[in-house]
Write a protein that holds these residues in place. Structure first.
Motif, PDB file in Angstrom:
ATOM      1  N   PHE A 191     -20.708   7.870  70.510  1.00  0.00           N
ATOM      2  CA  PHE A 191     -20.198   7.868  68.861  1.00  0.00           C
ATOM      3  C   PHE A 191     -21.175   7.473  67.766  1.00  0.00           C
ATOM      4  N   ILE A 248     -20.029   6.957  63.968  1.00  0.00           N
ATOM      5  CA  ILE A 248     -18.921   6.752  62.729  1.00  0.00           C
ATOM      6  C   ILE A 248     -19.594   5.998  61.625  1.00  0.00           C
ATOM      7  N   GLU A 289     -15.449   4.291  57.855  1.00  0.00           N
ATOM      8  CA  GLU A 289     -14.513   4.580  59.516  1.00  0.00           C
ATOM      9  C   GLU A 289     -14.226   3.560  60.151  1.00  0.00           C
ATOM     10  N   LEU A 290     -15.592   2.550  60.381  1.00  0.00           N
ATOM     11  CA  LEU A 290     -14.902   1.881  60.974  1.00  0.00           C
ATOM     12  C   LEU A 290     -14.816   0.372  60.454  1.00  0.00           C
TER      13      LEU A 290
END
Length: 183
Positions: free
Chosen positions: A75, A77, A81-82
């Motif tokens: 991933f 990220i 978004e995290l």
């Protein structure tokens, strides 16, 4: 642009050390253009705040807990978004990474943060090294880190001689071995 590449994790819990191994692998095998700092982050916790606020971009190499994905899944990220990804917070250092992101975001001075994560197979065994599954996925993990640096305008070239993943792992087990002592 100031960029920090932080390898997070704990090398004594099997796959949990993949981020630290990846950071060292990059350090031993590549030269980077520009202002790139490679950091053995281990379990920095609150000290991550310095990188989140003092650098333009931070790339964190780490395991990531995603129950719906199998071991070795990758991933990339973005930090924003995290912030809302509760399923990421499974281990103590995952909680610390997200908490520091949240604090920096609240203060309004969060750098561009990307978590390049790999789903681990074994983070419970007290054993150095990586599972075979994560060893097989390791080249793709490093390639994604290099690709993120490229997207940030950073050029790189291989060092000669380099160091294999097994040699990197061995250096954590035996840091005074001649191959492992910085020149």
């Amino acid at each position: 642009m100031r960029i920090a590449v932080v390898g997070a994790g704990t090398v004594i819990f099997r796959d949990e050390g993949v981020g630290v191994y990846a950071q060292r692998f990059l350090q031993e095998n590549y030269e980077f253009d520009g202002d790139v700092t490679l950091v053995d982050g281990g379990v920095l916790g609150f000290q991550l705040m310095t990188y989140y606020t003092d650098y333009d971009k931070v790339i964190i190499l780490d395991t990531i807990t995603m129950k719906e994905e199998g071991p070795g899944a990758l991933f990339n990220i973005p930090g924003e978004e995290l912030l809302g990804l509760g399923s990421y917070k499974q281990t103590a250092h995952e909680v610390e990474i997200v908490e520091m992101l949240e604090i920096a975001a609240l203060n309004g001075n969060l750098s561009d943060v990307h978590i390049i994560g790999i789903v681990p197979e074994d983070i419970l065994s007290v054993k150095a090294g990586l599972s075979d599954t994560i060893k097989e996925a390791f080249p793709a993990f490093v390639t994604e880190a290099l690709a993120e640096l490229e997207r940030s305008g950073v050029g790189y070239r291989p060092k000669k001689p380099g160091m294999s993943l097994d040699e990197v792992i061995e250096c954590y087990a035996n840091p005074t071995a001649p191959r492992c002592v910085p020149q």
